[in-house]
Design a protein around this motif. Sequence first.
Motif, PDB file in Angstrom:
ATOM      1  N   LEU A  23      46.975   4.507  35.589  1.00 43.06           N
ATOM      2  CA  LEU A  23      46.281   4.213  36.759  1.00 43.06           C
ATOM      3  C   LEU A  23      45.274   4.983  37.768  1.00 43.06           C
ATOM      4  O   LEU A  23      44.577   4.987  38.036  1.00 43.06           O
ATOM      5  CB  LEU A  23      46.927   3.145  37.516  1.00 43.06           C
ATOM      6  N   GLU A  24      46.590   5.871  38.047  1.00 43.20           N
ATOM      7  CA  GLU A  24      45.954   7.017  39.638  1.00 43.20           C
ATOM      8  C   GLU A  24      44.435   8.151  38.395  1.00 43.20           C
ATOM      9  O   GLU A  24      43.208   7.659  39.071  1.00 43.20           O
ATOM     10  CB  GLU A  24      46.488   8.455  38.685  1.00 43.20           C
ATOM     11  N   GLU A  25      44.413   7.797  36.451  1.00 43.60           N
ATOM     12  CA  GLU A  25      43.133   8.618  35.766  1.00 43.60           C
ATOM     13  C   GLU A  25      42.307   7.848  36.259  1.00 43.60           C
ATOM     14  O   GLU A  25      41.063   8.077  36.543  1.00 43.60           O
ATOM     15  CB  GLU A  25      43.616   8.798  34.754  1.00 43.60           C
ATOM     16  N   MET A  26      42.532   6.407  36.145  1.00 42.10           N
ATOM     17  CA  MET A  26      41.625   5.324  36.364  1.00 42.10           C
ATOM     18  C   MET A  26      41.005   5.123  37.552  1.00 42.10           C
ATOM     19  O   MET A  26      39.084   5.109  37.490  1.00 42.10           O
ATOM     20  CB  MET A  26      41.951   4.064  35.803  1.00 42.10           C
ATOM     21  N   LEU A  27      41.802   5.723  38.525  1.00 45.11           N
ATOM     22  CA  LEU A  27      41.016   5.210  40.263  1.00 45.11           C
ATOM     23  C   LEU A  27      39.996   6.924  39.940  1.00 45.11           C
ATOM     24  O   LEU A  27      39.216   6.919  41.183  1.00 45.11           O
ATOM     25  CB  LEU A  27      42.229   6.011  41.420  1.00 45.11           C
ATOM     26  N   CYS A  28      40.809   8.357  39.822  1.00 46.96           N
ATOM     27  CA  CYS A  28      40.096   9.432  39.497  1.00 46.96           C
ATOM     28  C   CYS A  28      38.670   9.268  39.149  1.00 46.96           C
ATOM     29  O   CYS A  28      37.645   9.252  39.759  1.00 46.96           O
ATOM     30  CB  CYS A  28      40.922  10.617  39.304  1.00 46.96           C
ATOM     31  N   ALA A  29      38.512   8.881  37.670  1.00 47.70           N
ATOM     32  CA  ALA A  29      37.812   8.693  36.849  1.00 47.70           C
ATOM     33  C   ALA A  29      36.511   7.804  37.500  1.00 47.70           C
ATOM     34  O   ALA A  29      35.199   7.782  37.564  1.00 47.70           O
ATOM     35  CB  ALA A  29      38.017   7.801  35.326  1.00 47.70           C
ATOM     36  N   ASP A  30      36.791   6.606  38.864  1.00 42.26           N
ATOM     37  CA  ASP A  30      36.462   5.501  39.120  1.00 42.26           C
ATOM     38  C   ASP A  30      35.172   6.660  40.623  1.00 42.26           C
ATOM     39  O   ASP A  30      34.432   6.553  40.652  1.00 42.26           O
ATOM     40  CB  ASP A  30      36.752   4.438  40.000  1.00 42.26           C
ATOM     41  N   PHE A  81      38.752   7.054  47.485  1.00 39.00           N
ATOM     42  CA  PHE A  81      39.898   8.359  47.766  1.00 39.00           C
ATOM     43  C   PHE A  81      40.768   7.844  48.518  1.00 39.00           C
ATOM     44  O   PHE A  81      42.048   8.002  47.980  1.00 39.00           O
ATOM     45  CB  PHE A  81      38.993   9.330  48.047  1.00 39.00           C
ATOM     46  N   ALA A  82      40.228   6.987  49.404  1.00 38.50           N
ATOM     47  CA  ALA A  82      41.318   6.240  50.220  1.00 38.50           C
ATOM     48  C   ALA A  82      42.559   5.270  49.689  1.00 38.50           C
ATOM     49  O   ALA A  82      43.364   5.452  49.663  1.00 38.50           O
ATOM     50  CB  ALA A  82      40.647   5.407  51.163  1.00 38.50           C
ATOM     51  N   LEU A  83      41.448   4.407  48.476  1.00 41.89           N
ATOM     52  CA  LEU A  83      42.513   3.700  47.636  1.00 41.89           C
ATOM     53  C   LEU A  83      43.349   4.495  46.835  1.00 41.89           C
ATOM     54  O   LEU A  83      44.666   4.161  47.069  1.00 41.89           O
ATOM     55  CB  LEU A  83      41.660   2.974  46.859  1.00 41.89           C
ATOM     56  N   LEU A  84      43.398   5.597  46.414  1.00 44.19           N
ATOM     57  CA  LEU A  84      43.817   6.375  46.216  1.00 44.19           C
ATOM     58  C   LEU A  84      44.899   6.652  46.414  1.00 44.19           C
ATOM     59  O   LEU A  84      45.879   7.314  45.934  1.00 44.19           O
ATOM     60  CB  LEU A  84      42.888   7.795  45.450  1.00 44.19           C
ATOM     61  N   ARG A  85      45.139   7.462  47.954  1.00 48.68           N
ATOM     62  CA  ARG A  85      46.028   8.248  49.241  1.00 48.68           C
ATOM     63  C   ARG A  85      46.839   7.100  48.906  1.00 48.68           C
ATOM     64  O   ARG A  85      48.058   7.340  48.905  1.00 48.68           O
ATOM     65  CB  ARG A  85      45.113   8.269  49.563  1.00 48.68           C
ATOM     66  N   GLY A  86      46.659   5.921  48.862  1.00 46.91           N
ATOM     67  CA  GLY A  86      47.296   4.786  49.454  1.00 46.91           C
ATOM     68  C   GLY A  86      48.565   3.949  47.916  1.00 46.91           C
ATOM     69  O   GLY A  86      49.647   4.576  47.936  1.00 46.91           O
ATOM     70  N   PHE A  87      47.616   4.116  47.298  1.00 50.23           N
ATOM     71  CA  PHE A  87      47.844   4.460  45.574  1.00 50.23           C
ATOM     72  C   PHE A  87      49.412   5.583  45.281  1.00 50.23           C
ATOM     73  O   PHE A  87      50.780   4.914  45.152  1.00 50.23           O
ATOM     74  CB  PHE A  87      47.515   3.957  44.806  1.00 50.23           C
ATOM     75  N   LEU A  88      49.019   6.767  45.957  1.00 48.33           N
ATOM     76  CA  LEU A  88      49.809   7.674  45.038  1.00 48.33           C
ATOM     77  C   LEU A  88      50.834   7.939  46.340  1.00 48.33           C
ATOM     78  O   LEU A  88      51.881   8.321  46.386  1.00 48.33           O
ATOM     79  CB  LEU A  88      49.201   9.272  45.857  1.00 48.33           C
TER      80      LEU A  88
END
Length: 91
Positions: free
Chosen positions: A49-56, A73-80
């Motif tokens: 899922l982290e890789e998917m967000l990075c790809a987006d 990026f804000a979504l990724l930070r919240g997810f992590l």
Amino acid sequence: MISLDDMEDMCSLSRAEIAQVADHDHITTEAAVAEIERLMHEHGGPHRLEEMLCADIRAALHADDVPEARRLFALLRGFLAEHPEAVRGSR
């Protein structure tokens, strides 16, 4: 019968993260919830899922869509922050 709101409330991710997975995979929100829950309980799934967000994020940057890249990026930070097991190299 379980409603979409119930499904989203029971999911490991936020509604915004669910919507992003649905958009990324071109699937319904219901299917995204099922996919997320499968991945969150599978070895290496949170990292995928982290890789998917990075790809987006990369796709948004390549399209010169900086506001979208920032949102993602804000979504990724919240997810992590919520799911540190998704960080590369974690065990």
